[in-house]
Design an enzyme around this catalytic site. Structure first.
Site: not given
Length: 206
Positions: A174-176
């Site tokens: 998960s990241s942005r």
């Protein structure tokens, strides 16, 4: 289904452990490793994308949900619009070039691992920023690690050129992904929208 090369080891290792577990008669353990291998194959999938065949557009640099559309330094010569895209573990984690152009800078910064949706994440988290100079505009695209992500991968170097929607990197788990757009771009997405990297038009260049 194509798997990105940086994810192959995550698929092969649990698959091998599954086979060993089955050979030793540990069927429940083998099934768990099999499920893990299948999930990793899904997570590191690398689907083909066809960018829009139109001029003067900016496409999403990642799959996910738009969590922030915000004006930065409004009214100043450096005014820009920040668009943040949150990638869940179920999203494709390949990053793609939002515009065609030349990469003028790649800057990696070590940092913390706050939740990717945290306002402070873009300032203190591990991140990699690419500056892409196009024919009409220059954009900055940031790969930002989240609470689960521990590795940012970038396949491009300063001086290289990228086509619209071309793959340039990967964030594991998960990241942005943030993108900074200059004032000359009309933003076409709103907070809460779902976007696909390389295909969803998020801005139009005036």
């Amino acid at each position: 289904m194509t798997i990105v090369r940086d994810g192959i080891v995550y698929v092969v290792v649990p698959a091998a452990l599954m086979v060993v577990s089955f050979l030793l008669g540990f069927w429940p353990v083998g099934l768990l490793f099999g499920m893990l291998s299948a999930f990793m194959a899904f997570f590191f999938r690398d689907p083909k994308r066809q960018p829009p065949d139109v001029k003067d557009v900016v496409v999403a640099p990642a799959d996910g949900r738009v969590t922030r559309v915000k004006q930065i330094d409004e009214g100043s010569p450096r005014s820009a619009t920040l668009i943040s895209i949150f990638l869940s573990p179920l999203d494709v984690h390949i990053n793609r070039a939002p515009i065609a152009g030349r990469i003028t800078d790649v800057s990696y910064t070590r940092g913390k691992f706050l939740m990717a949706t945290d306002d402070k994440a873009s300032l203190v988290n591990e991140q990699n920023a690419l500056t892409i100079e196009g024919e009409k505009i220059t954009v900055i695209c940031k790969q930002i690690a989240g609470i689960l992500a521990r590795r940012i991968v970038c396949w491009k170097q300063p001086g290289e050129r990228v086509a619209l929607g071309e793959r340039f990197g990967l964030i594991k788990f998960s990241s942005r992904t943030d993108i900074l757009l200059p004032e000359s771009v009309d933003v076409l997405v709103t907070e809460g929208a779902r976007v696909k990297g390389g295909t969803t038009v998020i801005g139009r260049i005036r």
